[in-house]
Design a protein around this motif. Sequence first.
Motif, mmCIF file in Angstrom:
data_model
loop_
_atom_site.group_PDB
_atom_site.id
_atom_site.type_symbol
_atom_site.label_atom_id
_atom_site.label_comp_id
_atom_site.label_asym_id
_atom_site.label_seq_id
_atom_site.Cartn_x
_atom_site.Cartn_y
_atom_site.Cartn_z
ATOM 1 N N TRP A 105 -13.034 -21.749 52.282
ATOM 2 C CA TRP A 105 -11.800 -21.741 51.495
ATOM 3 C C TRP A 105 -11.581 -20.382 50.841
ATOM 4 N N GLU A 157 -10.333 -17.939 53.398
ATOM 5 C CA GLU A 157 -8.913 -18.186 53.658
ATOM 6 C C GLU A 157 -8.051 -17.698 52.505
ATOM 7 N N ARG A 193 -5.209 -14.893 52.775
ATOM 8 C CA ARG A 193 -3.823 -15.255 52.447
ATOM 9 C C ARG A 193 -3.255 -14.370 51.343
#
Length: 159
Positions: free
Chosen positions: A81, A84, A88
């Motif tokens: 996570w 990511e 992002r």
Amino acid sequence: MTSTTQSAPAAAESSGRRRARGLLLDTDVVAELRRENPDPAVVEFLQRRRRSRVYISALTLGELHALSTQDSALTGQADAWLVELTERFAAYILPVDLQVAAAWAPLAIQDVPAVESLIAATAVKHCLTVVSGNAEGYRRLSVEACDPWQQPGAANTGE
């Protein structure tokens, strides 16, 4: 030394404008969004501001890494996570650089954790509103802040 390109928050500060130009998510808000069932008030708060520029501090990533190592049951999931999240937000992760450090100097008071006052300095430097469950603590540092868990109030929310 001059630069031909500046981020929107940096340009706002250098032009003398002090109105918040976006949001700086504190660690508690980012962690809340990671939960299986995040608080609907936080989700709604951010959805209402989906056109705002949203940033996170490099310090928030550090805190999230530290939290993931404390919870061994989530370490593998948290690592994926965090990768990511980092990808992002790559263009919207704000470092603690020399300019933030200079803005931090007057905020570095003993009864405020260093991470909190450095996030406050990042918000000041980049003309951002801090979004945090500890909005009152940031306001005591004279930084625009709002609490997404609370009903919208009179505080500027970076819109």
